[in-house]
Motif scaffolding. Structure first.
Motif, PDB file in Angstrom:
ATOM      1  N   PHE A 175       0.849  -1.171   0.000  1.00 20.91           N
ATOM      2  CA  PHE A 175       0.000   0.000   0.000  1.00 20.91           C
ATOM      3  C   PHE A 175       0.892   1.231   0.000  1.00 20.91           C
ATOM      4  O   PHE A 175       2.051   1.163   0.400  1.00 20.91           O
ATOM      5  CB  PHE A 175      -0.923   0.024   1.218  1.00 20.91           C
ATOM      6  CG  PHE A 175      -2.015  -1.015   1.164  1.00 20.91           C
ATOM      7  CD1 PHE A 175      -3.261  -0.702   0.652  1.00 20.91           C
ATOM      8  CD2 PHE A 175      -1.789  -2.298   1.630  1.00 20.91           C
ATOM      9  CE1 PHE A 175      -4.267  -1.650   0.598  1.00 20.91           C
ATOM     10  CE2 PHE A 175      -2.784  -3.261   1.586  1.00 20.91           C
ATOM     11  CZ  PHE A 175      -4.029  -2.934   1.067  1.00 20.91           C
ATOM     12  N   VAL A 176       0.358   2.344  -0.441  1.00 27.08           N
ATOM     13  CA  VAL A 176       1.118   3.580  -0.536  1.00 27.08           C
ATOM     14  C   VAL A 176       0.629   4.547   0.531  1.00 27.08           C
ATOM     15  O   VAL A 176      -0.575   4.716   0.717  1.00 27.08           O
ATOM     16  CB  VAL A 176       0.941   4.204  -1.947  1.00 27.08           C
ATOM     17  CG1 VAL A 176       1.598   5.561  -2.035  1.00 27.08           C
ATOM     18  CG2 VAL A 176       1.487   3.266  -3.008  1.00 27.08           C
ATOM     19  N   LEU A 177       1.576   5.196   1.202  1.00 25.98           N
ATOM     20  CA  LEU A 177       1.266   6.284   2.116  1.00 25.98           C
ATOM     21  C   LEU A 177       1.477   7.575   1.344  1.00 25.98           C
ATOM     22  O   LEU A 177       2.539   7.774   0.743  1.00 25.98           O
ATOM     23  CB  LEU A 177       2.181   6.236   3.335  1.00 25.98           C
ATOM     24  CG  LEU A 177       1.989   4.989   4.193  1.00 25.98           C
ATOM     25  CD1 LEU A 177       3.198   4.725   5.050  1.00 25.98           C
ATOM     26  CD2 LEU A 177       0.740   5.144   5.035  1.00 25.98           C
ATOM     27  N   ALA A 178       0.461   8.432   1.339  1.00 25.71           N
ATOM     28  CA  ALA A 178       0.525   9.633   0.512  1.00 25.71           C
ATOM     29  C   ALA A 178      -0.117  10.808   1.234  1.00 25.71           C
ATOM     30  O   ALA A 178      -0.946  10.633   2.128  1.00 25.71           O
ATOM     31  CB  ALA A 178      -0.173   9.390  -0.819  1.00 25.71           C
ATOM     32  N   ILE A 179       0.261  11.990   0.799  1.00 23.92           N
ATOM     33  CA  ILE A 179      -0.345  13.221   1.301  1.00 23.92           C
ATOM     34  C   ILE A 179      -1.372  13.683   0.279  1.00 23.92           C
ATOM     35  O   ILE A 179      -1.064  13.804  -0.913  1.00 23.92           O
ATOM     36  CB  ILE A 179       0.709  14.323   1.475  1.00 23.92           C
ATOM     37  CG1 ILE A 179       1.691  13.962   2.578  1.00 23.92           C
ATOM     38  CG2 ILE A 179       0.060  15.663   1.788  1.00 23.92           C
ATOM     39  CD1 ILE A 179       2.799  14.976   2.733  1.00 23.92           C
ATOM     40  N   ASP A 180      -2.592  13.925   0.742  1.00 17.86           N
ATOM     41  CA  ASP A 180      -3.604  14.537  -0.108  1.00 17.86           C
ATOM     42  C   ASP A 180      -3.136  15.967  -0.382  1.00 17.86           C
ATOM     43  O   ASP A 180      -2.872  16.730   0.552  1.00 17.86           O
ATOM     44  CB  ASP A 180      -4.959  14.531   0.603  1.00 17.86           C
ATOM     45  CG  ASP A 180      -6.024  15.209  -0.225  1.00 17.86           C
ATOM     46  OD1 ASP A 180      -6.095  16.466  -0.173  1.00 17.86           O
ATOM     47  OD2 ASP A 180      -6.771  14.508  -0.913  1.00 17.86           O
ATOM     48  N   ASN A 181      -3.003  16.330  -1.644  1.00 20.43           N
ATOM     49  CA  ASN A 181      -2.429  17.623  -1.984  1.00 20.43           C
ATOM     50  C   ASN A 181      -3.271  18.805  -1.517  1.00 20.43           C
ATOM     51  O   ASN A 181      -2.730  19.862  -1.220  1.00 20.43           O
ATOM     52  CB  ASN A 181      -2.193  17.730  -3.499  1.00 20.43           C
ATOM     53  CG  ASN A 181      -1.285  18.875  -3.846  1.00 20.43           C
ATOM     54  OD1 ASN A 181      -0.163  18.962  -3.351  1.00 20.43           O
ATOM     55  ND2 ASN A 181      -1.763  19.780  -4.680  1.00 20.43           N
ATOM     56  N   ASP A 182      -4.579  18.659  -1.450  1.00 18.11           N
ATOM     57  CA  ASP A 182      -5.427  19.774  -1.019  1.00 18.11           C
ATOM     58  C   ASP A 182      -5.439  19.950   0.492  1.00 18.11           C
ATOM     59  O   ASP A 182      -5.283  21.050   0.995  1.00 18.11           O
ATOM     60  CB  ASP A 182      -6.862  19.584  -1.525  1.00 18.11           C
ATOM     61  CG  ASP A 182      -6.970  19.740  -3.032  1.00 18.11           C
ATOM     62  OD1 ASP A 182      -6.139  20.466  -3.623  1.00 18.11           O
ATOM     63  OD2 ASP A 182      -7.864  19.113  -3.626  1.00 18.11           O
ATOM     64  N   SER A 183      -5.613  18.855   1.234  1.00 18.63           N
ATOM     65  CA  SER A 183      -5.801  18.948   2.684  1.00 18.63           C
ATOM     66  C   SER A 183      -4.524  18.738   3.495  1.00 18.63           C
ATOM     67  O   SER A 183      -4.449  19.153   4.643  1.00 18.63           O
ATOM     68  CB  SER A 183      -6.832  17.911   3.136  1.00 18.63           C
ATOM     69  OG  SER A 183      -6.297  16.598   2.964  1.00 18.63           O
TER      70      SER A 183
ATOM     71  N   GLU B 116      -3.299   4.414   0.391  1.00 23.32           N
ATOM     72  CA  GLU B 116      -3.846   4.153  -0.930  1.00 23.32           C
ATOM     73  C   GLU B 116      -3.403   2.776  -1.411  1.00 23.32           C
ATOM     74  O   GLU B 116      -2.285   2.354  -1.158  1.00 23.32           O
ATOM     75  CB  GLU B 116      -3.335   5.193  -1.934  1.00 23.32           C
ATOM     76  CG  GLU B 116      -3.675   6.616  -1.577  1.00 23.32           C
ATOM     77  CD  GLU B 116      -3.021   7.638  -2.491  1.00 23.32           C
ATOM     78  OE1 GLU B 116      -3.311   8.827  -2.291  1.00 23.32           O
ATOM     79  OE2 GLU B 116      -2.238   7.262  -3.389  1.00 23.32           O
ATOM     80  N   GLN B 117      -4.285   2.115  -2.108  1.00 23.08           N
ATOM     81  CA  GLN B 117      -3.931   0.874  -2.782  1.00 23.08           C
ATOM     82  C   GLN B 117      -3.847   1.207  -4.262  1.00 23.08           C
ATOM     83  O   GLN B 117      -4.844   1.623  -4.866  1.00 23.08           O
ATOM     84  CB  GLN B 117      -4.960  -0.222  -2.521  1.00 23.08           C
ATOM     85  CG  GLN B 117      -4.521  -1.567  -3.046  1.00 23.08           C
ATOM     86  CD  GLN B 117      -5.467  -2.681  -2.635  1.00 23.08           C
ATOM     87  OE1 GLN B 117      -6.528  -2.444  -2.059  1.00 23.08           O
ATOM     88  NE2 GLN B 117      -5.086  -3.907  -2.947  1.00 23.08           N
ATOM     89  N   PRO B 118      -2.646   1.085  -4.854  1.00 21.54           N
ATOM     90  CA  PRO B 118      -2.486   1.476  -6.254  1.00 21.54           C
ATOM     91  C   PRO B 118      -3.547   0.845  -7.159  1.00 21.54           C
ATOM     92  O   PRO B 118      -3.851  -0.334  -7.059  1.00 21.54           O
ATOM     93  CB  PRO B 118      -1.085   0.971  -6.612  1.00 21.54           C
ATOM     94  CG  PRO B 118      -0.354   0.984  -5.299  1.00 21.54           C
ATOM     95  CD  PRO B 118      -1.394   0.587  -4.278  1.00 21.54           C
ATOM     96  N   GLY B 119      -4.136   1.698  -8.011  1.00 18.82           N
ATOM     97  CA  GLY B 119      -5.142   1.232  -8.958  1.00 18.82           C
ATOM     98  C   GLY B 119      -6.542   1.156  -8.393  1.00 18.82           C
ATOM     99  O   GLY B 119      -7.491   0.891  -9.119  1.00 18.82           O
ATOM    100  N   LYS B 120      -6.702   1.366  -7.097  1.00 18.97           N
ATOM    101  CA  LYS B 120      -8.028   1.305  -6.469  1.00 18.97           C
ATOM    102  C   LYS B 120      -8.518   2.720  -6.175  1.00 18.97           C
ATOM    103  O   LYS B 120      -7.743   3.627  -5.925  1.00 18.97           O
ATOM    104  CB  LYS B 120      -7.978   0.510  -5.156  1.00 18.97           C
ATOM    105  CG  LYS B 120      -7.436  -0.897  -5.312  1.00 18.97           C
ATOM    106  CD  LYS B 120      -8.384  -1.773  -6.088  1.00 18.97           C
ATOM    107  CE  LYS B 120      -7.824  -3.184  -6.158  1.00 18.97           C
ATOM    108  NZ  LYS B 120      -8.542  -4.066  -6.977  1.00 18.97           N
ATOM    109  N   ARG B 121      -9.814   2.896  -6.171  1.00 20.83           N
ATOM    110  CA  ARG B 121     -10.396   4.219  -5.951  1.00 20.83           C
ATOM    111  C   ARG B 121     -10.412   4.639  -4.484  1.00 20.83           C
ATOM    112  O   ARG B 121     -10.262   5.798  -4.179  1.00 20.83           O
ATOM    113  CB  ARG B 121     -11.813   4.257  -6.503  1.00 20.83           C
ATOM    114  CG  ARG B 121     -11.855   4.142  -8.003  1.00 20.83           C
ATOM    115  CD  ARG B 121     -13.259   4.441  -8.531  1.00 20.83           C
ATOM    116  NE  ARG B 121     -13.331   4.204  -9.950  1.00 20.83           N
ATOM    117  CZ  ARG B 121     -12.969   5.073 -10.879  1.00 20.83           C
ATOM    118  NH1 ARG B 121     -12.504   6.232 -10.530  1.00 20.83           N
ATOM    119  NH2 ARG B 121     -13.069   4.769 -12.157  1.00 20.83           N
ATOM    120  N   LYS B 122     -10.591   3.699  -3.593  1.00 17.56           N
ATOM    121  CA  LYS B 122     -10.764   4.036  -2.184  1.00 17.56           C
ATOM    122  C   LYS B 122      -9.424   4.342  -1.514  1.00 17.56           C
ATOM    123  O   LYS B 122      -8.442   3.650  -1.715  1.00 17.56           O
ATOM    124  CB  LYS B 122     -11.435   2.868  -1.456  1.00 17.56           C
ATOM    125  CG  LYS B 122     -11.797   3.164  -0.022  1.00 17.56           C
ATOM    126  CD  LYS B 122     -12.540   1.975   0.568  1.00 17.56           C
ATOM    127  CE  LYS B 122     -12.968   2.185   1.987  1.00 17.56           C
ATOM    128  NZ  LYS B 122     -11.933   2.459   2.915  1.00 17.56           N
TER     129      LYS B 122
END
Length: 183
Positions: free
Chosen positions: A142-150, A156-162
């Motif tokens: 899984f990927v740990l990421a920063i939401d650019n807006d908030s 995140e799971q690559p390729g998945k929407r949720k």
């Protein structure tokens, strides 16, 4: 706020260095992939001690990335990648094990830029909010990421929407981590 990210990273790296003081992590020496992280000469097995090192000069990675994507990038992710040269650092979070990703040298910044653009375009293709990764979970990918807006930390799971909310900010996320010994 980016200074909060810098302070959280400094605390985490200092704790990592203290934990590994008796046996520094080693990596295979590569003369074609230099880094300020190298702390010794290669031993007979070609291994060299290394540690995270503060970056001393500003790089233009995110200015060029903002131009390429035509968007302002959250200051927390800029502060994160502009702080240290390092190999990935393992950590324990309340949810499990992970690796914090860093850049090893200036050439690695170019590889990171290409990967961040690819991640951003993949999110755009799936009509998902823009995010920028800084870590990955272990053993699942899984990927740990920063939401650019908030500025919130998302799983995140690559390729998945949720995506799942993990922490309200990058600094708060880093502050709850415990460094693990490098393998």
């Amino acid at each position: 706020m980016s200074s909060a990210v810098e302070q959280a990273l400094d605390r985490f790296v200092q704790s990592h260095l203290e934990q590994n003081a008796n046996q520094p992590p080693q990596i295979e020496f590569d003369s074609e992939w230099p880094s300020e992280c190298y702390q010794s000469q290669p031993n007979s097995d070609g291994q060299v001690d290394w540690q995270p090192v503060r970056q001393q000069q500003h790089n233009d990675l995110f200015e060029r990335l903002e131009q390429a994507l035509e968007v302002a990038i959250h200051p927390d992710i800029k502060a994160y990648y502009d702080r240290y040269w390092s190999d990935p650092l393992p950590a324990q979070s309340p949810e499990g094990q992970l690796n914090l990703l860093f850049v090893w040298n200036p050439e690695d910044l170019e590889r990171l830029r290409a990967n961040l653009i690819g991640h951003a375009l993949g999110r755009q293709r799936l009509k998902q909010p823009l995010s920028f990764f800084f870590g990955c979970t272990s053993p699942e990918e899984f990927v740990l990421a920063i939401d650019n807006d908030s500025g919130q930390v998302m799983l995140e799971q690559p390729g998945k929407r949720k995506s799942d909310l993990i922490a309200p900010s990058l600094a708060e996320f880093i502050d709850q981590l415990t460094p693990l010994a490098n393998q």
